[in-house]
Design a protein around this motif. Structure first.
Motif, mmCIF file in Angstrom:
data_model
loop_
_atom_site.group_PDB
_atom_site.id
_atom_site.type_symbol
_atom_site.label_atom_id
_atom_site.label_comp_id
_atom_site.label_asym_id
_atom_site.label_seq_id
_atom_site.Cartn_x
_atom_site.Cartn_y
_atom_site.Cartn_z
ATOM 1 N N VAL A 260 0.916 -1.062 0.061
ATOM 2 C CA VAL A 260 0.070 0.052 -0.062
ATOM 3 C C VAL A 260 0.878 1.145 0.124
ATOM 4 O O VAL A 260 0.538 2.381 -1.082
ATOM 5 N N LYS A 261 1.909 1.268 0.940
ATOM 6 C CA LYS A 261 2.789 2.335 1.080
ATOM 7 C C LYS A 261 3.591 2.741 -0.262
ATOM 8 O O LYS A 261 3.724 3.987 -0.896
ATOM 9 N N ASN A 262 4.064 1.516 -1.125
ATOM 10 C CA ASN A 262 4.639 2.032 -2.452
ATOM 11 C C ASN A 262 3.619 2.344 -3.439
ATOM 12 O O ASN A 262 4.278 3.222 -4.171
ATOM 13 N N ILE A 263 2.229 1.934 -3.371
ATOM 14 C CA ILE A 263 1.387 2.620 -4.042
ATOM 15 C C ILE A 263 1.195 4.169 -3.953
ATOM 16 O O ILE A 263 1.143 4.820 -4.758
ATOM 17 N N CYS A 264 1.214 4.347 -2.618
ATOM 18 C CA CYS A 264 0.885 5.812 -2.392
ATOM 19 C C CYS A 264 2.209 6.426 -2.736
ATOM 20 O O CYS A 264 1.945 7.766 -3.134
#
Length: 373
Positions: A260-264
């Motif tokens: 999720v953080k990588n997509i953010c």
């Protein structure tokens, strides 16, 4: 008695059997190494039940006065009712835990008592136990609930806090540790308020900002306010848009937060944006499987915090943005971009207002729902 502010009172007035207005959470814990389960949980239950000095409003119940709803101190609070101890049937899987949480969350809170319950749940596998908490939205919002969760926990398994999470002692200790004891409240002063319009006239002197926000909100109803979405414009009919019962079902799913953080990071998106996009993708796939994906996109109500930094006193400092879920868009990246634009438009509208103005704006825009309920 203390007057309940309009936002918090709205959650009480809107509640009915089919739409309970409490919030709940399940926390999982692992017993400390070497700890006896029964001794540990008995000590925990005793600690929770020994609380006598409560932070507001957890020692209060709701009463109706001539000019509104009020918090009244409960002089005879029954802690055996509020703090309960349950055990799961064998084999103690998450399935049994979720089934119990579903049943506990379905029932309404008793209005003759303080509006919260805490359930200690034993019988889980791998030396785990759970705590299910249930609090009325009139007493707490999402950020406030996070403050209470942080206040009730310690990172040191061998150093328990020694006080109950809803106690005044826990409140003072957390406030001192987190904010140095200094707090501010986002709730406007409503001592002379008989209705919202009088408050607007006498207290805020902010007619231009509020009028501009209300005008933009009104234009969105007819599709003339850019990316700003509202709840009742172009809402499609699906099998999801129907009357609901009072029954609730609790399930959970685990995702790798690093993904999720990588997509953010790659999309310049917030965690909320990505989670909304995940929900939108799931809704789209579900509706396609039923051959009922509508031409217009589904909408979703997304809460946003209006709480000022350091404010741990307010029961509710929350507003709502209507997010365009872009379920009619095939491409996942474009779907996320559309959700982002919708959320940013809603946040930009609130950003132009002071915290007090934003709170009043939310009260004004929620009045139609409150009055028609």
């Amino acid at each position: 008695m203390r007057r309940i502010d309009l936002t918090s009172a709205g959650f009480l007035l809107l509640e009915k059997r089919e739409t309970p207005m409490h919030v709940g959470g399940v926390n999982l814990f692992t017993l400390p190494d070497g700890a006896d389960e029964q001794e540990f949980l008995t000590a925990l239950r005793t600690q929770l039940r020994d609380c006598r000095d409560f932070r507001k409003p957890f020692g209060d119940y709701v009463v109706t006065g001539k000019t509104g709803l009020y918090w009244e101190k409960d002089e005879h609070i029954d802690m055996d009712y509020h703090v309960r101890h349950s055990a799961l049937p064998s084999p103690g899987r998450y399935r049994e835990l979720f089934s119990l949480a579903s049943r506990l969350h379905t029932t309404l809170l008793d209005r003759t008592r303080p509006l919260w319950e805490m359930h200690i749940i034993e019988g889980l596998q791998d030396r785990q136990f759970a705590v299910y908490s249930k609090i009325h939205h009139a007493a707490i919002d999402g950020v406030g609930a996070m403050h209470i969760t942080q206040a009730m926990c310690t990172e040191e398994p061998s150093a328990p806090l020694g006080y109950a999470p809803y106690s005044q002692e826990a409140y003072e200790a957390y406030k001192q540790e987190r904010f140095g004891g200094a707090t501010s409240t986002a709730a406007p002063n409503k001592r002379d308020m008989r209705n919202v319009l009088e408050a607007l006239k006498q207290q805020y002197d902010s007619g231009m900002n509020l009028a501009t926000a209300m005008r933009r909100f009104g234009l969105a109803f007819v599709g003339r306010s850019g990316n700003l979405a509202v709840p009742w414009h172009n809402v499609p009919k699906t099998s999801i848009n129907t009357r609901v019962s009072g029954a609730r079902r609790f399930v959970a799913q685990t995702f790798a937060f690093e993904r999720v953080k990588n997509i953010c990071k790659s999309m310049d998106a917030t965690v909320n944006d990505v989670v909304l996009a995940m929900c939108a993708g799931a809704l789209r796939r579900y509706l396609l499987s039923r051959d009922e994906l509508p031409r217009h996109s589904l909408k979703a109500m997304a809460p946003v915090s209006l709480r000022e930094e350091g404010d741990v006193d307010s029961s509710n400092a929350v507003g709502f943005i209507t997010a365009d879920m872009a379920t009619n868009i095939y491409d996942p990246e474009k779907r996320l971009r559309t959700i982002q634009q919708s959320m940013r438009a809603g946040k930009d509208l609130l950003r132009e207002l002071s915290p007090a103005e934003a709170a009043l704006f939310m009260q004004l825009t929620q009045l139609p729902a409150l009055l028609t309920s």
